[in-house]
Structures are given as C-alpha cells and as structure tokens.
Design an enzyme around this catalytic site. Structure first.
Site, PDB file in Angstrom:
ATOM      1  N   GLN A 287       0.879  -1.259   0.081  1.00  0.00           N
ATOM      2  CA  GLN A 287       0.030   0.038   0.008  1.00  0.00           C
ATOM      3  C   GLN A 287       0.719   1.149  -0.093  1.00  0.00           C
ATOM      4  OE1 GLN A 287      -2.929  -0.291   3.202  1.00  0.00           O
ATOM      5  NE2 GLN A 287      -4.469  -1.419   1.585  1.00  0.00           N
ATOM      6  N   GLU A 372      15.253  29.795 -17.095  1.00  0.00           N
ATOM      7  CA  GLU A 372      13.927  30.727 -17.549  1.00  0.00           C
ATOM      8  C   GLU A 372      13.158  31.136 -16.274  1.00  0.00           C
ATOM      9  OE1 GLU A 372      11.576  29.462 -21.154  1.00  0.00           O
ATOM     10  OE2 GLU A 372      13.247  28.272 -21.864  1.00  0.00           O
TER      11      GLU A 372
HETATM   12  C1  LIG Z   1      21.066  24.454 -17.722  1.00  0.00           C
HETATM   13  C2  LIG Z   1      20.840  25.851 -17.964  1.00  0.00           C
HETATM   14  C3  LIG Z   1      20.538  26.633 -19.420  1.00  0.00           C
HETATM   15  C4  LIG Z   1      20.525  27.826 -19.320  1.00  0.00           C
HETATM   16  N1  LIG Z   1      19.884  28.264 -20.674  1.00  0.00           N
HETATM   17  C5  LIG Z   1      20.014  29.890 -21.030  1.00  0.00           C
HETATM   18  C6  LIG Z   1      19.948  30.409 -22.180  1.00  0.00           C
HETATM   19  O1  LIG Z   1      19.825  29.685 -23.089  1.00  0.00           O
HETATM   20  N2  LIG Z   1      19.750  31.664 -22.328  1.00  0.00           N
HETATM   21  C7  LIG Z   1      19.848  32.484 -21.195  1.00  0.00           C
HETATM   22  O2  LIG Z   1      20.103  33.880 -21.158  1.00  0.00           O
HETATM   23  N3  LIG Z   1      19.970  31.883 -19.797  1.00  0.00           N
HETATM   24  C8  LIG Z   1      20.200  30.710 -19.640  1.00  0.00           C
HETATM   25  N4  LIG Z   1      20.329  30.037 -18.212  1.00  0.00           N
HETATM   26  C9  LIG Z   1      20.628  30.874 -17.324  1.00  0.00           C
HETATM   27  C10 LIG Z   1      19.389  30.929 -16.414  1.00  0.00           C
HETATM   28  O3  LIG Z   1      18.260  31.780 -16.892  1.00  0.00           O
HETATM   29  C11 LIG Z   1      19.956  31.516 -14.970  1.00  0.00           C
HETATM   30  O4  LIG Z   1      20.617  30.360 -14.586  1.00  0.00           O
HETATM   31  C12 LIG Z   1      18.640  31.643 -13.892  1.00  0.00           C
HETATM   32  O5  LIG Z   1      18.027  32.731 -14.535  1.00  0.00           O
HETATM   33  C13 LIG Z   1      19.407  31.953 -12.591  1.00  0.00           C
HETATM   34  O6  LIG Z   1      20.402  32.790 -12.483  1.00  0.00           O
HETATM   35  P1  LIG Z   1      21.528  32.629 -11.867  1.00  0.00           P
HETATM   36  O7  LIG Z   1      22.295  31.386 -12.218  1.00  0.00           O
HETATM   37  O8  LIG Z   1      22.339  33.964 -12.056  1.00  0.00           O
HETATM   38  O9  LIG Z   1      21.032  32.473 -10.342  1.00  0.00           O
HETATM   39  P2  LIG Z   1      21.074  33.653  -9.408  1.00  0.00           P
HETATM   40  O10 LIG Z   1      20.193  34.895  -9.935  1.00  0.00           O
HETATM   41  O11 LIG Z   1      22.326  33.990  -8.530  1.00  0.00           O
HETATM   42  O12 LIG Z   1      19.927  32.914  -8.287  1.00  0.00           O
HETATM   43  C14 LIG Z   1      20.475  31.833  -7.671  1.00  0.00           C
HETATM   44  C15 LIG Z   1      19.185  31.367  -6.841  1.00  0.00           C
HETATM   45  O13 LIG Z   1      18.702  32.327  -5.709  1.00  0.00           O
HETATM   46  C16 LIG Z   1      17.546  32.280  -5.365  1.00  0.00           C
HETATM   47  N5  LIG Z   1      16.876  33.606  -5.803  1.00  0.00           N
HETATM   48  C17 LIG Z   1      17.198  34.238  -6.981  1.00  0.00           C
HETATM   49  N6  LIG Z   1      16.330  35.502  -6.826  1.00  0.00           N
HETATM   50  C18 LIG Z   1      15.556  35.514  -5.725  1.00  0.00           C
HETATM   51  C19 LIG Z   1      14.707  35.964  -5.214  1.00  0.00           C
HETATM   52  N7  LIG Z   1      14.310  37.237  -5.808  1.00  0.00           N
HETATM   53  N8  LIG Z   1      14.054  35.842  -4.069  1.00  0.00           N
HETATM   54  C20 LIG Z   1      14.361  34.730  -3.640  1.00  0.00           C
HETATM   55  N9  LIG Z   1      15.404  33.672  -4.040  1.00  0.00           N
HETATM   56  C21 LIG Z   1      16.014  34.174  -5.325  1.00  0.00           C
HETATM   57  C22 LIG Z   1      16.943  31.135  -6.425  1.00  0.00           C
HETATM   58  O14 LIG Z   1      16.905  29.945  -6.195  1.00  0.00           O
HETATM   59  C23 LIG Z   1      18.112  31.046  -7.618  1.00  0.00           C
HETATM   60  O15 LIG Z   1      18.025  29.827  -8.024  1.00  0.00           O
HETATM   61  C24 LIG Z   1      20.500  28.689 -18.390  1.00  0.00           C
HETATM   62  C25 LIG Z   1      20.987  27.921 -17.067  1.00  0.00           C
HETATM   63  C26 LIG Z   1      20.753  26.636 -17.038  1.00  0.00           C
HETATM   64  C27 LIG Z   1      21.194  26.128 -15.610  1.00  0.00           C
END
Ligand SMILES: Cc1cc2nc3c(=O)[nH]c(=O)nc-3n(C[C@H](O)[C@H](O)[C@H](O)COP(=O)(O)OP(=O)(O)OC[C@H]3O[C@@H](n4cnc5c(N)ncnc54)[C@H](O)[C@@H]3O)c2cc1C
Length: 390
Positions: A287, A372
């Site tokens: 279950q 995204e």
């Molecule tokens: C596999 C992969 C593919 C990607 N492809 C693309 C692409 O094709 N084009 C492109 O432009 N970008 C791309 N990205 C980038 C992606 O959009 C960013 O990684 C994402 O927007 C998060 O930004 P960062 O990595 O700088 O994390 P940060 O902005 O540093 O954030 C880190 C973490 O902090 C937390 N956080 C952030 N903001 C807040 C908030 N306001 N309040 C509370 N918590 C918060 C979230 O948990 C977040 O994951 C890709 C990323 C990955 C991992």
C-alpha cells in the site's frame, strides 16, 4: 504515450491530438534510441548528437511547431507544449534541440521586421540554422534588470561589449538573440534586443560549460563587436518587453518538458514495481507503493492542467499569460522533481545506477527549476501580479 486520454480535454482541438499521437509514434522510432544510447563523452560527440537530432526533427517537419513563420501566424503554444512533453518522454536532448529553435528565434518571430524574419526564420524552421537566446550574464541571472552588456551607437552601427552566461546552444548556434543595454542607469527600461551572427568579429563563444545532464552551453564574450542597425529587433528600449513576451510563450513549455520527464518516470515505476518481487508478492502490492504512485499521478495531472490551461489561454488570444505561465512552470518543474525522485526511490539500488532511465531523468529534470526563471522568481511574479490586481 501510454495514457492519451488527456488529449480529449477541452483545451485541445482534433489537430492537437493528431499531432501528438503522430509525434509520439515518430519519436518512438527516430528519437527513442538516442534516449537509450550512452551519453556523449565530450562536446564534439554532444554537438554531433544535437546536429543529428536537428536533422531528424527537420526531416520530420516538426520544427515548424516551435518556430512561427513570421507571416502573422502566431506560435501555437499548445502544440509547442505537447511536442515538448512528447519528446522529453523519449529523450531529453531531443526536447532541448526542439525547444531552443523556438526560444532562440522567438524574438524575431514576435518583434522582427520583414527582412529579419525572411533572413532567419525559414532556416531555423528547416534546421539549416541553429538559434540561441542570450539574456543571462555572470552578474545578472534572476535580476535581468542588472544586465550590463552594452550596445553603444556608432554611426549606423552598434558596438557590443560584455559577457553572457549559461547560454544554451552556445558554441553551436549560428546566431544569438542578445539583450544588451542601450541606455545606462535605466534598469529594465534601457535594454534592447539584437541579432548577432556567430561569425561577428569580437564574438567568442568557445567557453563551454559541462552540465549534470549534457546539452551545449557556453559563456559568450563580446569584445567591440560591430553590428549593423538592421540587427536591432523592434525598437530601442523594448528589450525587456521582448524577452518577457518570448518567455511567456516558452515558460509553460518548460513545465511541459518536466511533465514529459515525470510521465516517463511513472511508466518506468509502474513497470518496475509490477515486476519486482518482494515480501511474497511484488512491490506494487504494497500500500505504501500505491500511495506513492497515487501522489505521482495527481502531480502529473495537476501539472498538465496548469500547463495546458496557460497554453490554451495564450492560443485563445490572451495577449499576456504571465501569471498562468509562471504557475505552470513553477508547479510542474517542482512536482516533476518530486515524481522523478519517487521513481528513483521505488527502483531502489537499480534507480541510482549510472545510465538507468530514472537516473538520467533525475539529472535531466533538475535544471528546469532554475532556468527561464528560478522557482522563487516564478513565485514573485505570481504574487506581484495578484497584489497589483492583474
Ligand atoms: C542548464 C541551463 C541552461 C540555461 N540556458 C540559458 C539560455 O539559453 N539563455 C539565457 O539567457 N540563460 C540561460 N540560463 C541561465 C538561467 O536563466 C539562470 O541560471 C537563471 O535565471 C538563474 O540565474 P543565476 O544562475 O544567475 O542565479 P541567481 O540569480 O544568482 O540566483 C540563485 C538562486 O537564488 C534564488 N533567488 C534568486 N532570486 C531570488 C529572489 N528574488 N528571491 C528569492 N530567491 C531568489 C533562486 O533559488 C536562484 O536559483 C541557463 C541556465 C541553466 C542552468
């Protein structure tokens, strides 16, 4: 696709059902072997796999679902989501290749002028050209308004300087839709969108990044890249609006890819627990196993309802679906992570063996909660919309 009853939901038209069933059948023959194959050992192998998938998708005439033709024909978001869900069930890399053609060309399809549409869209639709969407930067991920890549006017040209981070298709794209600052000190309002061809002098896309679940990804540097005024998409200062409009369309489809992973995890779990002998029967007799399977099923259907609600609203003429798209992406990616984790758990040791289907799904699904717009950012979007009465 095992349970196809959702295709009878009122969100869909007959053409959606026909397309989804046709794509599933095609993908079972053409794409599934790629999902079962061992993963590429280096970037050359990875790039070759992507080229192979792109050629297959073009040959099957599927890319046209992701890339609008620019002749007043809008993206059909339900078709994009159904295609991503279906492809993700068969092979994550196929979903990636399909989605990126749409994401990378979305700004041109939505806001480009006739010349830009003619020059780029048909080649992206036929797989002759690879597209990429370059928004994020080393110091501007979640905080898009912090973008510092600059596009400075110089006569009839712009000069691009700066760096983009984590750009999917980075290194293999033929062109990048780049979001850059044309006005200093104005936050999101000072951004503009440009088409930057791969061979532009000063563009360096060689810094590749290896991922938990491999797909082509790179950081891109622009060192005094001279680009013509004709590369500007829309008008100066519209960059943020353009990026958000593209994401409105593709965010629900990230949820759909997560849904495809979750559905595949469910198929694997039912097969495994129905056959794995334990305690005088099979795991599925217990279950607690049934409880987990029920939780997985509810998450899957709730995700599908949110995704296809958002897609249907957009296709029905709602100009923006920001809140619905954020809800679909947030819930579906978070719950798919949980579904896949449960699948791994119910597979026991065999679930964490490298190369096992559920082990691959566990790695595939993780990044979807980050790109995204991370889950936390989706929550902010939803709350902001509600608090402002939108
Ligand atoms: C596999 C992969 C593919 C990607 N492809 C693309 C692409 O094709 N084009 C492109 O432009 N970008 C791309 N990205 C980038 C992606 O959009 C960013 O990684 C994402 O927007 C998060 O930004 P960062 O990595 O700088 O994390 P940060 O902005 O540093 O954030 C880190 C973490 O902090 C937390 N956080 C952030 N903001 C807040 C908030 N306001 N309040 C509370 N918590 C918060 C979230 O948990 C977040 O994951 C890709 C990323 C990955 C991992």
């Amino acid at each position: 696709m095992n349970d196809t009853s959702f295709l009878n939901w009122p969100f869909f038209e007959e053409r959606h059902k026909t397309m989804a069933l046709g794509l599933d059948k095609w993908a079972a023959q053409e794409i599934a072997p790629l999902g079962d194959a061992s993963e590429p050992k280096n970037n050359d192998q990875l790039d070759a796999m992507c080229a192979d998938i792109l050629a297959k998708l073009a040959d099957g005439n599927w890319l046209k679902l992701a890339v609008a033709d620019g002749n007043n024909t809008a993206h059909d978001v339900r078709s994009i989501c159904l295609a991503r869900e279906t492809l993700a069930k068969h092979a994550g890399l196929a979903d990636f290749v399909f989605a990126m053609q749409g994401l990378g060309s979305g700004a041109i399809a939505l806001f480009g002028d006739d010349q830009q549409k003619q020059k780029y869209l048909s080649d992206v639709r036929t797989g002759k050209s690879v597209a990429a969407f370059a928004l994020s930067e080393p110091d501007a991920g979640s905080d898009v308004a912090a973008i510092s890549t600059s596009a400075t006017k110089d006569g009839d040209d712009y000069i691009l300087n700066g760096e983009k981070a984590f750009i999917s298709n980075g290194g293999i794209a033929d062109f990048y839709c780049v979001f850059a600052r044309t006005e200093q000190g104005t936050g999101a309002k000072g951004l503009s969108a440009f088409i930057v061809d791969k061979n532009t002098a000063g563009l360096d896309d060689k810094t590749r990044i290896d991922l938990l679940a491999p797909h082509p990804l790179a950081n891109i540097k622009f060192d005094n890249c001279r680009i013509p005024k004709s590369a500007l998409i829309g008008e100066e200062g519209q960059g943020f609006k353009i990026a958000m409009a593209v994401l409105d369309i593709f965010r629900p489809s990230v949820g759909a890819a997560a849904l495809g992973f979750a559905k595949r995890a469910m198929v694997e779990t039912i097969a495994h627990t129905s056959n794995r002998e334990a305690f005088g029967g099979v795991l599925a007799d217990l279950q607690m196993t049934q409880s987990t399977i029920a939780d997985m099923a509810v998450s899957i259907d709730a995700s599908a309802l949110l995704i296809y609600r958002a897609a249907w609203q957009k296709d029905s003429g709602q100009a923006r679906i920001t809140r619905e798209a954020a809800m679909a992406k947030l819930f579906s990616t978070e719950s798919a992570q949980q579904v896949v984790d449960s699948a791994v758990q119910l597979h026991g040791g065999s679930g964490v063996v490298a190369g096992a289907v559920v082990e691959k799904l566990y790695r595939e699904v993780r990044a979807l909660r980050i790109y995204e717009g991370a889950s936390e950012v989706q929550k902010l979007i939803i709350a902001k919309q509600l608090l402002s009465g939108s």
